[in-house]
Design a protein around this motif. Structure first.
Motif, PDB file in Angstrom:
ATOM      1  N   LEU A 157       0.820  -1.205   0.000  1.00  0.00           N
ATOM      2  CA  LEU A 157       0.000   0.000   0.000  1.00  0.00           C
ATOM      3  C   LEU A 157       0.858   1.261   0.000  1.00  0.00           C
ATOM      4  O   LEU A 157       0.440   2.310  -0.458  1.00  0.00           O
ATOM      5  N   TYR A 158       2.067   1.130   0.511  1.00  0.00           N
ATOM      6  CA  TYR A 158       2.909   2.305   0.693  1.00  0.00           C
ATOM      7  C   TYR A 158       3.965   2.402  -0.393  1.00  0.00           C
ATOM      8  O   TYR A 158       5.078   2.832  -0.152  1.00  0.00           O
ATOM      9  N   PHE A 159       3.607   1.977  -1.597  1.00  0.00           N
ATOM     10  CA  PHE A 159       4.606   1.923  -2.659  1.00  0.00           C
ATOM     11  C   PHE A 159       5.167   3.290  -2.986  1.00  0.00           C
ATOM     12  O   PHE A 159       6.286   3.419  -3.430  1.00  0.00           O
ATOM     13  N   ASP A 160       4.371   4.367  -2.733  1.00  0.00           N
ATOM     14  CA  ASP A 160       4.866   5.679  -3.113  1.00  0.00           C
ATOM     15  C   ASP A 160       5.236   6.523  -1.913  1.00  0.00           C
ATOM     16  O   ASP A 160       5.427   7.716  -2.035  1.00  0.00           O
ATOM     17  N   SER A 161       5.338   5.918  -0.762  1.00  0.00           N
ATOM     18  CA  SER A 161       5.666   6.705   0.419  1.00  0.00           C
ATOM     19  C   SER A 161       7.159   7.009   0.457  1.00  0.00           C
ATOM     20  O   SER A 161       7.972   6.274  -0.089  1.00  0.00           O
ATOM     21  N   VAL A 174       9.437   4.385   2.974  1.00  0.00           N
ATOM     22  CA  VAL A 174       9.230   2.944   2.980  1.00  0.00           C
ATOM     23  C   VAL A 174      10.074   2.302   1.891  1.00  0.00           C
ATOM     24  O   VAL A 174      10.147   2.800   0.773  1.00  0.00           O
ATOM     25  N   PRO A 206      10.836  -0.390  -0.969  1.00  0.00           N
ATOM     26  CA  PRO A 206       9.980  -1.199  -1.857  1.00  0.00           C
ATOM     27  C   PRO A 206      10.342  -2.677  -1.740  1.00  0.00           C
ATOM     28  O   PRO A 206      10.949  -3.246  -2.621  1.00  0.00           O
TER      29      PRO A 206
END
Ligand code: SF4
Lengths: 262, 383, 171
Positions: free
Chosen positions: C123-127, C130, C132
């Motif tokens: 869900l946090y792929f673009d944070s 975080v 990848p």
């Protein structure tokens, strides 16, 4: 032979098409009538329920109408953005009739004490906001703490306004001790100048800390410092809280910091 | 400037930091430590006594607030419940209420009741998990097994309603995502009654246990004044004798039509802080039963939204009472489908400030008892 | 004949050959025994990295009870552990710590990536904070998808790992 046959078939098709069109039109007309009925019913039931505040949009109206206000909205939005700075005359005029009295009474206390330095952002039921100049924030906070039963800060929000070259800091104050105030949340907002190339701690983005009046802001202010680069003077430890120790980028909640691919 | 109002706690004589400087040792508790969860606490100890504690959260900081600025009001829902996945309804509640204010939609009556039931069930699920962790870190493994097992009952119930075990994404602006199953009232009533019977047994094994009492009573005492000054919330606040519960003080949805009681204890020690959530669970069972009774038996459960709804230009700050305390959501909207700024003011983050204050002067062995009694979930604090 | 061969010069070679022969003779049964031992006593490190730890806790609850599959959840020192279950999101602050934990564990060690976050960032792929997926920092043996994975899925992942250990060459 083949040509004539083709012609015949094409004529039949035309007839069929025209029939279909007529049927389709009838269906569409019926559907439209039904939709209008439904919309009227919905409106009637809605108005019975006494909606809170916003009833402007009618459900299931034609879509092109919506696109027009879209174009107008950004034009309206620009003057509104500046409102926290200059007291918005139009807004207060329209809302003055329905202002809740209790909320107005204590906001008036603050604004009458600091005329010129404090502007009333909004007065709604249970929620109030005062915008304070950066230099006066300590005095206003002290006044609120001494004369009003607000005793703790619930949250501190930092907001970046790159167009205004400012960063807003909003303290949400609440009260545990006075049961009459237990619903109230007073937003104490201020703004600090913003710099294009931030150097957190060493530039003009500074604000006096409210930690001495409201002790509970301690961690919240540390968070605002790392997320937006607002340095709080007289705060005992302006250290990182959530970000990794080796963070060397822009403060992440500034608008010019972008997430990957966004 | 006014004199310093930093809360100072009376230390046993001879424990002031100045006098014993050279005997002080620094300990790192976490992030790989059974008693710390997802955070690190840097404690300075003198012999067995803690003289200073410095929490270092942020190991699960995932930038939810930044992410929310690039997603619209509907697609924000799944990731905003991730901070507390086992209390996902309550953490979404303020956000959903705020969006409803901004978009200006009315929620159907039945949906409000369904929301209250789901939120209370979720509160129980959260507290059971917390109780399990609290039990195991006090060395009471039965107290891990019992709540962790009983919790599955309610999880099954939530799974029936929402279709997912823990991450429901059930609340949406305008109501709830789908209706409850056909025989839900009966099943729910039966499960809740059984559940209540079960949790009443915890008193015998856990809360009346003399060993537990000896360990937690009079450790980490937070006085009423300090609880207010530190701005703590939820069970920590109510264990210190402040009667403040948002379900009563600022009723949202249909809480004003239900008969809700708060539980307040006076002592403010770890024992009281651990007992309040348990009492809350019993209260939740009452609320669920009332809500089941009053719930309209049929009707719409959601007001349809326009696709990609736009909030009006305004800001809202809504708060609800979650399993840990008040959870607030501050949304600033500029007439776009995405929020301009979204701030989650979560109770774990607010209660964290009490940790260094409470640990000072405690024995190191009491650290888990104090730390977990704060009802703290590190992922929520980091967001 | 043998005496001539065993000169001080090639004694080492001879001993080495003997070792090889011995290894080949004993490898098969002993390796199986070693693998059998490793398979049924996997000790996970107690490191929680994000919200998947809730389901990890649920997996050791009475209903799911991973202990019957030999995943012993004990709060031991990481020097005694041989399994890292990466329970969710790895942030940039946690990544060095996770690697540190992994490096301190004795060989052999296995890694299970639990949850979408540990596999790809989920869900946090673009944070901004975080990673990848954890492939960049740890060698992963088994991926367990889900957000969060149900306890059953985790158990199945563990059983896959056991299967993998069974077929591994014992070292
Ligand atoms: S996969 Fe889902 S549940 Fe697991 S850590 Fe990531 S967001 Fe949390």
């Amino acid at each position: 032979m083949s040509k004539s046959e083709k012609k015949v078939t094409s004529k039949d098709e035309d007839k069929k098409k025209s029939d279909e069109k007529a049927i389709g039109d009838a269906i569409i007309a019926a559907a439209n009538a039904r939709r209008e009925e439904l919309a009227k019913e919905a409106l009637a039931t809605r108005s019975n329920k006494t909606l809170p505040k916003v009833v402007k949009e009618k459900p299931k109206e034609e879509k092109p109408k919506e696109s027009k206000p879209k174009e107008e909205k950004p034009k309206e939005s620009k003057p509104k953005e500046e409102k926290p700075k200059a007291a918005p005359p139009s807004k207060t005029d329209t809302e003055e009739e329905s202002l809740p009295e209790f909320e107005k009474s204590f906001v008036d206390k603050i604004s009458s004490q600091f005329t010129g330095d404090v502007e009333v952002g909004y007065i709604k039921e249970n929620r109030t906001r005062v915008n304070v100049k950066k230099e006066k924030i300590l005095e206003v906070a002290q006044f609120i703490k001494d004369n009003l039963p607000f005793d703790h800060a619930e949250s501190v929000t930092g907001v970046d306004f790159p167009e205004d070259k400012e960063i807003g800091v909003v303290y949400h104050l609440g009260s545990y001790t006075d049961p009459t105030y237990s619903k109230q949340v007073l937003a104490l907002a201020t703004r600090v100048p913003r710099e294009e190339n931030p150097n957190p701690g060493n530039d003009s983005t500074k604000l006096p800390s409210l930690r001495d009046m409201f002790y509970s802001v301690e961690f919240h202010e540390r968070e605002v410092f790392e997320m937006l680069g607002v340095y709080f003077e007289s705060h005992p430890d302006n250290r990182r809280l959530l970000l990794p120790e080796d963070w060397a980028d822009l403060p992440p909640l500034r608008k010019d910091f972008r997430n990957k691919g966004r | 400037m006014a004199e310093q109002v930093i809360p100072t706690k009376k230390m046993p004589p001879g424990l002031q930091v100045e006098n014993v400087d050279d005997r002080i040792m620094t300990l790192n508790v976490g992030p790989q430590h059974p008693g710390s969860g997802h955070m690190r606490i840097i404690v300075k100890i003198d012999g067995d006594y803690i003289v200073d504690a410095d929490p270092d959260p942020g190991y699960v900081h995932r930038g939810e607030e930044k992410m929310a600025e690039s997603r619209n009001y509907i697609t924000n829902i799944p990731h905003l419940e991730r901070p507390v996945i086992h209390d996902s309804c309550n953490i979404l509640y303020p956000y959903v209420l705020g969006v409803e204010d901004l978009v200006g939609i009315e929620v159907p009556e039945r949906a409000k009741y369904v929301r209250v039931i789901a939120a209370e069930l979720n509160r129980c699920i959260y507290i059971q998990y917390w109780l399990a962790i609290y039990g195991i870190f006090l060395g009471h493994s039965t107290m891990f097994m019992w709540p962790a097992g009983d919790r599955e009952l309610l999880i099954d119930l939530m799974e029936k309603i929402t279709g997912a075990r823990v991450t429901h994404a059930y609340f949406i602006p305008g109501g709830v995502r789908n209706d409850v199953p056909a025989n839900f009232e009966d099943v729910c009533l039966r499960q809740v009654n059984y559940f209540e019977k079960r949790i009443k047994e915890y008193a015998d094994i856990f809360y009346d246990n003399p060993i537990l009492k000896a360990r937690t009573e009079d450790t980490g005492v937070l006085s009423r004044e300090d609880a207010i000054r530190l701005g703590t919330t939820g069970s920590v606040l109510r264990a210190s004798g402040v009667d403040y519960d948002l379900r009563i003080k600022e009723p949202y949805d249909v809480y004003d039509e239900l008969d809700v009681h708060t539980n307040v204890l006076k002592s403010g020690d770890s024992y009281a802080r651990s007992k309040i959530p348990w009492l809350d669970m019993l209260e939740s069972c009452n609320i669920i039963r009332q809500a089941l009774e009053k719930m309209p038996k049929s009707g719409s459960i959601r007001t349809k939204l326009k696709p990609n709804p736009k909030g009006r230009e305004d800001e809202v700050y809504r708060r609800v009472e979650s399993g840990r305390g008040s959870a607030g959501c501050h949304i600033i909207s500029r007439g776009k489908p995405e929020p301009y700024r979204l701030k989650l003011s979560v109770s774990s983050f607010r209660n964290l400030i009490a940790l260094p204050y409470l640990l000072k002067g405690e024995k190191l062995g009491n650290m888990p008892a104090v730390y977990w009694s704060l009802n703290y979930w590190p992922v929520e604090a980091d967001r | 004949m043998l005496k001539e061969l065993v000169t001080p010069q090639n004694a080492n070679v001879f001993v080495g050959k003997l070792g090889d022969i011995l290894y080949k003779a004993v490898d098969q049964p002993l390796g199986m025994a070693i693998n059998w031992g490793r398979m049924w006593s996997l000790w996970p490190v107690h490191i929680e990295t994000a919200c998947c730890s809730v389901e990890f806790g649920a997996a050791s609850s009475p209903r799911y009870d991973v202990e019957r599959f030999g995943i012993i959840e004990a709060f031991g020192s990481l020097r005694q552990c041989d399994l890292v279950v990466v329970q969710g999101t790895i942030t940039r602050k946690m990544a060095p710590r996770l690697r540190l934990v992994y490096d301190q564990m004795p060989e052999p060690k296995y890694v299970i990536a639990m949850g979408a976050c540990a596999i790809t960032g989920g869900l946090y792929f673009d944070s901004y904070n975080v990673l990848p997926g954890i492939d960049g920092i740890l060698p992963v043996d088994v991926y367990v998808p889900g957000c969060p994975p149900r306890p059953e899925t985790l158990i199945q992942g563990c059983m896959l790992l056991q299967e993998k250990i069974k077929r591994m060459k014992a070292r």
